[in-house]
Design a protein around this motif. Structure first.
Motif, PDB file in Angstrom:
ATOM      1  N   PRO A 150      93.449 109.046  91.562  1.00 37.14           N
ATOM      2  CA  PRO A 150      92.103 108.900  92.117  1.00 37.14           C
ATOM      3  C   PRO A 150      92.106 108.036  93.375  1.00 37.14           C
ATOM      4  N   LYS A 151      91.149 108.301  94.222  1.00 39.32           N
ATOM      5  CA  LYS A 151      90.923 107.479  95.408  1.00 39.32           C
ATOM      6  C   LYS A 151      90.231 106.195  94.953  1.00 39.32           C
ATOM      7  N   VAL A 152      90.499 105.084  95.625  1.00 43.88           N
ATOM      8  CA  VAL A 152      89.877 103.802  95.278  1.00 43.88           C
ATOM      9  C   VAL A 152      89.004 103.344  96.436  1.00 43.88           C
ATOM     10  N   GLN A 153      87.754 103.025  96.115  1.00 48.03           N
ATOM     11  CA  GLN A 153      86.829 102.455  97.104  1.00 48.03           C
ATOM     12  C   GLN A 153      86.327 101.131  96.573  1.00 48.03           C
ATOM     13  N   ARG A 154      86.107 100.210  97.481  1.00 47.38           N
ATOM     14  CA  ARG A 154      85.570  98.908  97.098  1.00 47.38           C
ATOM     15  C   ARG A 154      84.140  98.794  97.604  1.00 47.38           C
ATOM     16  N   ARG A 155      83.233  98.445  96.682  1.00 50.00           N
ATOM     17  CA  ARG A 155      81.849  98.157  97.067  1.00 50.00           C
ATOM     18  C   ARG A 155      81.223  97.316  95.968  1.00 50.00           C
ATOM     19  N   LYS A 156      80.246  96.531  96.357  1.00 45.30           N
ATOM     20  CA  LYS A 156      79.559  95.684  95.384  1.00 45.30           C
ATOM     21  C   LYS A 156      78.808  96.566  94.389  1.00 45.30           C
TER      22      LYS A 156
ATOM     23  N   GLY B 199      76.763  95.377  91.819  1.00 44.09           N
ATOM     24  CA  GLY B 199      75.765  94.587  91.098  1.00 44.09           C
ATOM     25  C   GLY B 199      74.584  95.406  90.612  1.00 44.09           C
ATOM     26  N   LYS B 200      74.106  96.331  91.430  1.00 45.08           N
ATOM     27  CA  LYS B 200      72.963  97.160  91.027  1.00 45.08           C
ATOM     28  C   LYS B 200      73.304  98.040  89.831  1.00 45.08           C
ATOM     29  N   GLU B 201      74.567  98.443  89.742  1.00 49.52           N
ATOM     30  CA  GLU B 201      75.015  99.284  88.628  1.00 49.52           C
ATOM     31  C   GLU B 201      75.366  98.451  87.387  1.00 49.52           C
ATOM     32  N   LYS B 202      75.354  97.117  87.563  1.00 52.73           N
ATOM     33  CA  LYS B 202      75.743  96.197  86.485  1.00 52.73           C
ATOM     34  C   LYS B 202      77.118  96.566  85.936  1.00 52.73           C
ATOM     35  N   ALA B 203      78.067  96.778  86.872  1.00 50.95           N
ATOM     36  CA  ALA B 203      79.431  97.157  86.505  1.00 50.95           C
ATOM     37  C   ALA B 203      80.416  96.380  87.370  1.00 50.95           C
TER      38      ALA B 203
ATOM     39  N   PHE C 246      86.327  90.917  92.848  1.00 47.47           N
ATOM     40  CA  PHE C 246      87.379  90.639  91.870  1.00 47.47           C
ATOM     41  C   PHE C 246      88.734  90.644  92.551  1.00 47.47           C
ATOM     42  N   LYS C 247      89.533  89.662  92.217  1.00 49.40           N
ATOM     43  CA  LYS C 247      90.866  89.503  92.800  1.00 49.40           C
ATOM     44  C   LYS C 247      91.858  89.212  91.681  1.00 49.40           C
ATOM     45  N   GLY C 248      93.113  89.226  92.022  1.00 47.57           N
ATOM     46  CA  GLY C 248      94.157  88.805  91.112  1.00 47.57           C
ATOM     47  C   GLY C 248      94.270  89.665  89.860  1.00 47.57           C
ATOM     48  N   LYS C 249      94.532  89.005  88.745  1.00 50.83           N
ATOM     49  CA  LYS C 249      94.774  89.719  87.493  1.00 50.83           C
ATOM     50  C   LYS C 249      93.543  90.505  87.047  1.00 50.83           C
ATOM     51  N   LYS C 250      92.341  89.982  87.255  1.00 52.13           N
ATOM     52  CA  LYS C 250      91.122  90.702  86.868  1.00 52.13           C
ATOM     53  C   LYS C 250      91.020  92.022  87.646  1.00 52.13           C
TER      54      LYS C 250
ATOM     55  N   LEU D 133      93.523  93.741  88.834  1.00 58.67           N
ATOM     56  CA  LEU D 133      94.555  94.609  88.271  1.00 58.67           C
ATOM     57  C   LEU D 133      94.084  95.246  86.965  1.00 58.67           C
ATOM     58  N   ILE D 134      93.498  94.442  86.084  1.00 61.34           N
ATOM     59  CA  ILE D 134      92.993  94.973  84.810  1.00 61.34           C
ATOM     60  C   ILE D 134      91.939  96.045  85.059  1.00 61.34           C
ATOM     61  N   LEU D 135      91.002  95.785  85.965  1.00 63.26           N
ATOM     62  CA  LEU D 135      89.936  96.747  86.241  1.00 63.26           C
ATOM     63  C   LEU D 135      90.482  98.051  86.828  1.00 63.26           C
ATOM     64  N   LEU D 136      91.418  97.948  87.753  1.00 62.51           N
ATOM     65  CA  LEU D 136      92.021  99.161  88.323  1.00 62.51           C
ATOM     66  C   LEU D 136      92.743  99.968  87.246  1.00 62.51           C
ATOM     67  N   LEU D 137      93.471  99.277  86.380  1.00 64.28           N
ATOM     68  CA  LEU D 137      94.172  99.979  85.305  1.00 64.28           C
ATOM     69  C   LEU D 137      93.196 100.609  84.315  1.00 64.28           C
ATOM     70  N   GLN D 138      92.112  99.914  84.009  1.00 65.29           N
ATOM     71  CA  GLN D 138      91.118 100.485  83.091  1.00 65.29           C
ATOM     72  C   GLN D 138      90.565 101.789  83.638  1.00 65.29           C
TER      73      GLN D 138
END
Length: 90
Positions: free
Chosen positions: A13-19, A21-25, A41-45, A47-52
């Motif tokens: 999948p393609k990865v995009q970064r955006r806030k 907050g409105k989606e509460k995610a 989110f940076k660091g280990k968090k 990484l966990i989110l990308l893997l999830q």
């Protein structure tokens, strides 16, 4: 460079970064092959989110608990082995 394996990687999948907050995610996966992750989110968090979200892509039949357990296990293993992001490449 020594080639160890020749497994053809599935379309990732393609990865995009955006806030988000409105989606509460923190991160979201879309079945069209898109992952959105909150850039705060940076660091280990991160990484966990990308893997999830990648686990959702690879295993759409898994429960959320299975996705979380697998991604946190892999992230902890990689983090302990010092497989950390050094610079941003996208």
């Amino acid at each position: 460079m020594l080639e160890v394996f020749t497994y053809k990687v599935k379309n990732l999948p393609k990865v995009q970064r955006r806030k988000l907050g409105k989606e509460k995610a923190y991160a979201m996966y879309y079945s069209e092959g898109l992952i959105e992750i909150d850039p705060r989110f940076k660091g280990k968090k991160e990484l966990i989110l990308l893997l999830q979200e990648l686990e959702h892509h690879l295993h759409p039949d898994w429960t959320e608990d299975e996705v979380i357990a697998e991604s946190e296990t892999i992230a902890s293993f990689l983090w302990r082995k010092k497989k950390k992001k050094i610079h941003h490449e996208e």
